[in-house]
Design an enzyme around this catalytic site. Sequence first.
Site, short mmCIF file in Angstrom:
data_model
loop_
_atom_site.label_atom_id
_atom_site.label_comp_id
_atom_site.label_asym_id
_atom_site.label_seq_id
_atom_site.Cartn_x
_atom_site.Cartn_y
_atom_site.Cartn_z
CG HIS A 237 25.81 14.88 37.73
ND1 HIS A 237 26.13 16.13 37.44
CD2 HIS A 237 25.45 14.37 35.79
CE1 HIS A 237 25.73 15.94 36.20
NE2 HIS A 237 26.11 14.81 35.15
CE LYS A 323 24.45 6.91 29.15
NZ LYS A 323 23.35 7.87 29.51
#
Length: 469
Positions: A237, A323
């Site tokens: 990505h 995260k």
Amino acid sequence: MNRQANGGPRPADVLVIFGITGDLARVMTFRSLYRLEARGLLECPIVGVAFDDWTLEHLLEHARESIVATGEKLDEDAFARFSARLSYLSGDFGDSGTYADVAKAIEGKTLPVFYLEVPPSLFATVVGGLAEAGLTTGARVVVEKPFGHDLASARELNESLHALIDESQLYRIDHFLGKMSVEDLLYLRFANTILEPVWNRHFISCVEITMAEEFDIADRGHFYDPVGALRDVVQNHILQVLSYVAMEPLTGRGNDVVNNRKRDVFVAMAEADPQQYVRGQSEGYLDVDGVAPGSQTETFCALRLHIDNWRWAGVPFFIRAGKAMPVTVTEVRVVFHTTPWLGFVPRHAPRPEANQLVFRISPKPGARLRMQAKDANSDALRSVQFDMEFATYGGEGPTAYEVLLHAAMNGDSSHFARQDAVEETWRVVQPLIDDPGPAEVYEKGTWGPPATDDLVRGYGGWRDPWLPS
């Protein structure tokens, strides 16, 4: 012939989805196809194939529930049209009889699209079964990531598929390439002449790319632990986004133009340096079900990359992704060089803050220009900014999978990752896989280990992301 009279690719005359009863279809595919139907862009029948012994009625009810669960408001007329396109085959992907059934179901079709919503370990099995049944001639094959777990496995996967189909038939999905906010990077860069003269090493100090997620891995330990942040989002990505920021202007027409320019960026990119790589693991990660005891898998990583060409030599590209961060946001921040001393402000005044151009990819895609202006009450400078949220001016736009599925059915390969670019991105990150270093535990809700700040020392530090209002 697979081309229309105008020279463009012919649209598909049937879409076959392997794994249509799985999670990806439930979360993404049904909704995307339904939205294409509602917009009048779905023009071919759809054949679902999976191991589950379902009836068509069961599949249709599952599709309805899946679409509603995404929050989509269902239009019954559009769903009825969508349902009329669907048929279903139950079969084992390792059984040649399954592909004989597929051949019978699509008999008379000349340009099928086979969408493999299956693990990469099954890619060659399914494509091999299709080839043996004589179904790959003229077909397009769409596969999901990951495309390998390192450079060697990516090459091995590509070789196994190329033994059965040509690269031009292979469409590798990276859902970031379907995001309108990512495509907006190309439009903002190349449709605005005020940017091109300053889009280079003479004016740009550095580029920061942040992909932060406030949530942790929840109950996905079995999936996440063998992968980690670098493989999950950076190699694919984020590097795809980086290529849009760094590529040269497009010349000519055709589906390969964008992919050629992306490849040029990756070829010019030096291999990542393990000494400029920071890995972190959020506290409590080892307690998640499915995570191996003592795992060193990173839930956060930060790194510095360089592109050795005339436009970007000497400009560092800083990347951080993780995260359990303080916020959820994905952005690209272009930081320009600061000015020299200004004769009209006091000598003791701090140096002006660098101008910044920010592209927010999610949530609420938009652009921000941060500049300097005179303070109203003194001779000092103050920062001002001009913000634009794209939805305010251009509407919501299609979802990423709508864009990708429509592109695949229309033969537009520019929205998909090509083999040479995939292998180059693995080459870039391979040193970090070979020599990862320890993963330092960081507190949830922070920006990772303290060593992350060392990467950007001398470049003004990490800037706080632009958050939606």
